[in-house]
Design a protein around this motif. Structure first.
Motif, PDB file in Angstrom:
ATOM      1  N   THR A  22       0.686  -1.062  -0.123  1.00  0.00           N
ATOM      2  CA  THR A  22      -0.021   0.006  -0.073  1.00  0.00           C
ATOM      3  C   THR A  22       0.966   1.207   0.188  1.00  0.00           C
ATOM      4  OG1 THR A  22      -0.074   0.048   2.480  1.00  0.00           O
ATOM      5  CG2 THR A  22      -1.849  -1.279   1.174  1.00  0.00           C
ATOM      6  N   ASP A  25       2.783   1.549   3.209  1.00  0.00           N
ATOM      7  CA  ASP A  25       3.921   0.551   3.325  1.00  0.00           C
ATOM      8  C   ASP A  25       5.136   1.207   2.740  1.00  0.00           C
ATOM      9  OD1 ASP A  25       2.085  -1.088   4.588  1.00  0.00           O
ATOM     10  OD2 ASP A  25       1.823  -2.291   2.847  1.00  0.00           O
ATOM     11  N   TYR A  71      -2.365 -12.699   6.022  1.00  0.00           N
ATOM     12  CA  TYR A  71      -2.396 -11.347   6.289  1.00  0.00           C
ATOM     13  C   TYR A  71      -1.760 -10.285   5.155  1.00  0.00           C
ATOM     14  CZ  TYR A  71      -3.628 -12.622  11.117  1.00  0.00           C
ATOM     15  OH  TYR A  71      -4.262 -13.009  12.220  1.00  0.00           O
ATOM     16  N   HIS A  72      -1.734  -9.151   5.454  1.00  0.00           N
ATOM     17  CA  HIS A  72      -1.302  -8.256   4.375  1.00  0.00           C
ATOM     18  C   HIS A  72       0.271  -8.390   4.793  1.00  0.00           C
ATOM     19  CE1 HIS A  72      -0.358  -5.211   1.408  1.00  0.00           C
ATOM     20  NE2 HIS A  72       0.263  -4.403   2.545  1.00  0.00           N
ATOM     21  N   ASN A  73       0.707  -8.108   5.890  1.00  0.00           N
ATOM     22  CA  ASN A  73       2.051  -7.813   6.253  1.00  0.00           C
ATOM     23  C   ASN A  73       2.170  -7.928   7.602  1.00  0.00           C
ATOM     24  OD1 ASN A  73       1.559  -5.216   7.149  1.00  0.00           O
ATOM     25  ND2 ASN A  73       2.437  -4.549   5.343  1.00  0.00           N
ATOM     26  N   THR A  76       0.402  -5.366   9.686  1.00  0.00           N
ATOM     27  CA  THR A  76      -1.267  -5.832   9.861  1.00  0.00           C
ATOM     28  C   THR A  76      -1.427  -6.912  11.128  1.00  0.00           C
ATOM     29  OG1 THR A  76      -1.516  -5.549   7.463  1.00  0.00           O
ATOM     30  CG2 THR A  76      -3.139  -6.850   8.647  1.00  0.00           C
ATOM     31  N   ARG A  79      -1.144  -4.953  14.302  1.00  0.00           N
ATOM     32  CA  ARG A  79      -2.206  -4.202  14.718  1.00  0.00           C
ATOM     33  C   ARG A  79      -3.223  -5.211  15.168  1.00  0.00           C
ATOM     34  NH1 ARG A  79      -2.273  -0.510   9.069  1.00  0.00           N
ATOM     35  NH2 ARG A  79      -0.856   0.891  10.099  1.00  0.00           N
ATOM     36  N   GLU A  80      -3.450  -6.307  14.629  1.00  0.00           N
ATOM     37  CA  GLU A  80      -4.378  -7.333  14.754  1.00  0.00           C
ATOM     38  C   GLU A  80      -4.322  -7.699  16.317  1.00  0.00           C
ATOM     39  OE1 GLU A  80      -7.274  -8.314  13.387  1.00  0.00           O
ATOM     40  OE2 GLU A  80      -6.748  -6.514  11.641  1.00  0.00           O
TER      41      GLU A  80
END
Length: 106
Positions: A22, A25, A71-73, A76, A79-80
């Protein structure tokens, strides 16, 4: 339909830069590399510990934007995890049968 799908499984990858990153990122990685380059220009690398500390911003930012399956990276995932541990751990059922098992409703 002869096993043909209308929507491919990876439709969200089209929203990403190079199919992986993104804009946040890339900004995060760029800031980490920029700080490392500035430190390399002004701080003498006299020992291994100093060299590792100088390279740390680029290494940490590269680790955070590294892709992870499901997951994206890594960012992420972090954060989760923070969201999971900071939110309520006991979930109260409030569905259509919330009185199930409660003797007061009989």
């Amino acid at each position: 339909m002869n096993d043909m799908y209308l929507i491919p499984a990876n439709t969200n990858r089209g929203k990403l830069i190079l199919g992986i990153f993104t804009s946040f990122d890339l900004i995060l990685f760029g800031v980490g590399v920029f700080i490392t380059i500035i430190l390399m220009m002004f701080v003498p690398m006299t020992s291994t510990i100093v060299t590792v500390l100088i390279l740390a911003p680029a290494l940490v930012s590269a680790l955070l934007v590294a892709p992870v399956p499901y997951y994206h990276n890594i960012l992420t995932v972090v954060r989760e995890l923070i969201e999971f541990f900071n939110n309520r751990q006991k979930y109260v059922w409030k569905g259509w049968c919330s009185g199930y098992g409660d003797d007061s409703n009989k």
